[in-house]
Scaffold this active site. Structure first.
Site, PDB file in Angstrom:
ATOM      1  CD  GLU A  52     -34.753  39.713  36.433  1.00 58.17           C
ATOM      2  OE1 GLU A  52     -35.633  39.077  37.077  1.00 58.17           O
ATOM      3  OE2 GLU A  52     -34.046  40.606  36.906  1.00 58.17           O
ATOM      4  CD  GLU A  63     -38.799  36.351  43.446  1.00 60.03           C
ATOM      5  OE1 GLU A  63     -39.520  36.298  42.428  1.00 60.03           O
ATOM      6  OE2 GLU A  63     -37.848  37.139  43.569  1.00 60.03           O
ATOM      7  CB  CYS A  88     -34.552  39.581  40.608  1.00 53.48           C
ATOM      8  SG  CYS A  88     -33.213  40.526  39.891  1.00 53.48           S
ATOM      9  N   GLY A 110     -44.821  39.683  34.000  1.00 54.22           N
ATOM     10  CA  GLY A 110     -43.993  39.367  32.833  1.00 54.22           C
ATOM     11  C   GLY A 110     -44.666  38.374  31.901  1.00 54.22           C
TER      12      GLY A 110
END
Lengths: 493, 493
Positions: free
Chosen positions: B230, B358, B267, B211
């Site tokens: 996103e 993450e 997500c 992204g």
């Protein structure tokens, strides 16, 4: 005024960040009182504000009195918006506990303020787009703190207005640090402000080079932030044949005024007038030339801007095929803008990107097209613009829908049978446009919607009524308009 | 499937640009028919769509059937939005010809579509966030053309859905080129799409690296364009003491499910659970561990994502102070995600940025705080997040408003006493969040408001009624809600 140091910049943002914790939860009603108080305190500054601004900007008294009216009017418009309260786009989806296969939770969202906003004062509106101008008013309305970098062309005016804002904050028992006022001639001050980790967004009105530099800096941050830069444009005007045939003289008078208004120092000044070669276009050109030669040169905002105008004007006049049509009959004195009209054939314009650049000042270029196709070719070739204008008879407009469609692709506002200068401060204004006119075509810097630049939605799922802001409470204590399960109403849920 | 060539990319965008001239003026009613037709054609694909998606994504049948339902549900939600029509934010300021000192002109504005939108299919929702997913549905709803880059993990599924879209376009007598479908394993395909001068905006769901690279490319264009990326987050969960005391077991069961749902490939998967050290937190940890060890490993979307999970999991477990709390009791086979819970002390978490990243898959980290102050310190230290969750008793929530305020500063959505997974597709959803969770915190990629990403306001000043779109006509033929002189109503003007 001395440039603010990196330490002073850091201190302003640290303090703003603390003040934001209070201010973000200040009610719309309280913020409305603040904005009205700022307006009153600006009025209370009295004539000294006008005389100081006159001295620093070379603008005449009448203009500055009018601009003060616009400035306090903007503040009061945002106060009205807050008092009404529906601007937060409250949206409620009620729970459906027995939905299958999964229950639907209660979900509510509304706009919340972004944080600390850096506002760059603009030189061409020392009041209405500077210290307490549209950017500051809309940011304060949204619940954001504001750090203004005073424009170096009018530091004393800026200081006076900053004092009025602080006085209003004090009277409203709000932290002084909601508003900060810094100085900077050096580009480093702006750079440090945009790069500061506590800055959440930037508002700027000025040159393409300035705005684009801030945009690039903001995107190169570890955490990029939005930059709302309004960078001006050449604001094309399409002169359709029937209108020219019927009222060349009145159109010429109207545009002579618009081109030279405020020495042409408006971002919406019509910079190119596009017509189709015909005796009527010649008649129009002659009327415009007559008008322009009768208009006296006016002193520009400061010497740098006047030098730049002279330079750009001469460069443009020196381009292939460009013909000087008229200048003011009065000789321009130091720092005055010589009102000037030139013309060029469409094909020469299309080939020469220099002619597509804004000449900031009382200058406009008439573009002579051979036919409608050339006119359309020019429109399709133009970069993003704040505004476009069509001068046409109503039937003629209907017959030229294709031109309107082409204009829509590049502009923020299309004006029919009027002039683009004089941007109305109202609910439906969109003073924006496709890059390079602005860095974000989705937002406006003029009118009530300008507040939307400084807020973002947050969604609260399954929250008890007492933990919801009043705007989202089921009882709708503020009586605002909300989207409830997809339907607009101002009812209780 | 072979990567699309630069020539094919150029051709798709040239054709989309032509199709846009038709599609942008297609009425809301007609666009609603198209979206419903696409939904029907997707359903008409029948079981082959599910089996193909199962083969390409390793996701189970039940999940994909549910996801198909979500996909057609989204399309129909946008069809409803178009049929209702008020989404365009129509705003009308009527003229005041006798106003002094200057008359007020008639000014009207509404949202118009941006143009050609490049949509990157996401791997983790091969239907609902891919070819005809939320991005495509909202872009088509806004009146934009769509160029999809199929995700290389499910090209056949993507091709089937593209066929359904083309069939629907044909049945609606709309140009096929409103939708284009390209392939690309190489990053060059995405790069060429984002850099193409006719691309007007980009929608992406995926990794931060992906992204951010698109965002940077888009901002380095001569004419920058918006990128709605996103990029996921670690979605913190605050476990407050009273709630843990009263219902540790049920909370543990709920979160074991949320962490491992779809092999943790969401997500919004809760990545960190923040609690205050106490016997109740230990009880919760034990329950969660029991749950996790009973959950079987599931096959991940594709080998690359499974390798990455293993790698990230091991890296995280190897960090100072990280303690493995539980893994599935079942051994993971090739490309399966081993459900895993670990824990770490707050101070170790604060010192180690690796732990803030993450881990995409069925992994969560419990953070043990000494006290509320440490919990708050962590929240204030976190980067931008899509969601945050607070598990608390109602009174406890009220007593911890400061924590909610801190969360608001970083997230797009706050969930109370539920799990962040399962993002409801509705009017009030905001699936967004502060960078690095997304590249634009002001917009959502889920729910009705997602349409707002692909539109911008244009203001029409002084236009005759016949030249206004129906949404802005005084007679209000569509009967939509509009802001008229600052007041909401659905009346004629």
């Amino acid at each position: 005024m001395k440039d603010s140091t990196p330490l002073e910049i850091d201190e302003a943002l640290q303090k703003a960040q603390i003040a934001f914790q209070t201010y973000k939860n200040t009610s719309g009603a309280q913020k409305a009182i603040l904005l009205r108080m700022i307006a009153s305190e600006i009025e209370n500054l009295g004539n000294v504000l006008i005389t100081t601004a006159m001295e620093e900007s070379n603008l005449p008294e009448g203009r500055l009195v009018g601009e003060r009216g616009r400035t306090v009017g903007q503040l009061r418009l945002f106060a009205d918006l807050l008092s009404e309260g529906s601007w937060v786009e409250a949206s409620i989806d009620t729970a459906i506990p027995d939905r299958t296969p999964a229950p639907k939770p209660d979900i509510r969202k509304m706009l919340f303020p972004l944080g600390n906003i850096v506002v760059f004062g603009a030189s061409n509106f020392p009041l209405a787009f500077s210290t307490a101008g549209g950017d500051t008013a809309s940011a304060l309305a949204s619940g954001c703190t504001v750090i203004v970098k005073a424009h170096p062309a009018h530091p004393e005016t800026s200081t006076l207005v900053a004092g009025a804002i602080w006085k209003a904050l004090e009277k409203c028992n709000l932290p002084k640090e909601i508003f900060a006022h810094l100085y900077g001639r050096s580009a480093d001050v702006g750079k440090n402000l945009v790069l500061h980790p506590l800055t959440n967004a930037v508002a700027f009105t000025g040159s393409f080079l300035g705005g684009k530099a801030l945009f690039d800096l903001a995107n190169q941050r570890k955490k990029p932030i939005p930059v709302f830069a309004e960078m001006g444009s050449i604001n094309p005007v399409l002169l359709l044949p029937e209108a020219l045939k019927n009222r060349a003289e009145s159109i010429a008078t109207q545009f002579a005024g618009s081109i030279t208004l405020g020495a042409g120092q408006f971002c919406t000044k019509p910079g190119i007038l596009i017509g189709i070669e015909s005796p009527d276009l010649d008649v129009f050109t002659n009327y415009l030339a007559q008008n322009i030669s009768a208009i006296k040169p006016a002193t520009m905002l400061y010497d740098g801007i006047a030098h730049n105008y002279d330079y750009q004007r001469l460069i443009t006049l020196a381009q292939t095929g460009v013909r000087l049509e008229a200048e003011s009959a009065t000789i321009a004195e130091k720092d005055q803008a010589m009102p000037t009209i030139a013309s060029v054939a469409a094909q020469d314009f299309l080939k020469n990107s220099t002619l597509h650049e804004e000449v900031f000042g009382a200058f406009a270029l008439i573009i002579r097209c051979k036919n409608k196709q050339e006119m359309q070719e020019i429109v399709q070739d133009l970069e993003g613009q704040l505004t476009a204008t069509i001068i046409a008879e109503p039937d003629e407009l209907l017959a030229n829908r294709d031109l309107v469609e082409d204009l829509k692709a590049i502009v923020g506002r299309i004006v029919f049978n009027s002039v683009p200068t004089g941007v109305e401060v109202c609910y439906s204004m969109h003073h924006g446009g496709i890059f390079p006119a602005t860095t974000d075509s989705r937002f406006t810097s003029v009118g009530a919607s300008a507040i939307k630049r400084f807020a973002r939605p947050i969604c609260l799922q399954g929250f008890p009524e007492q933990m919801l802001p009043p705007e989202l409470q089921s009882t709708n204590p503020l009586n605002i308009w909300r989207l409830v399960n997809g339907k607009w109403n101002n009812d209780k849920v």
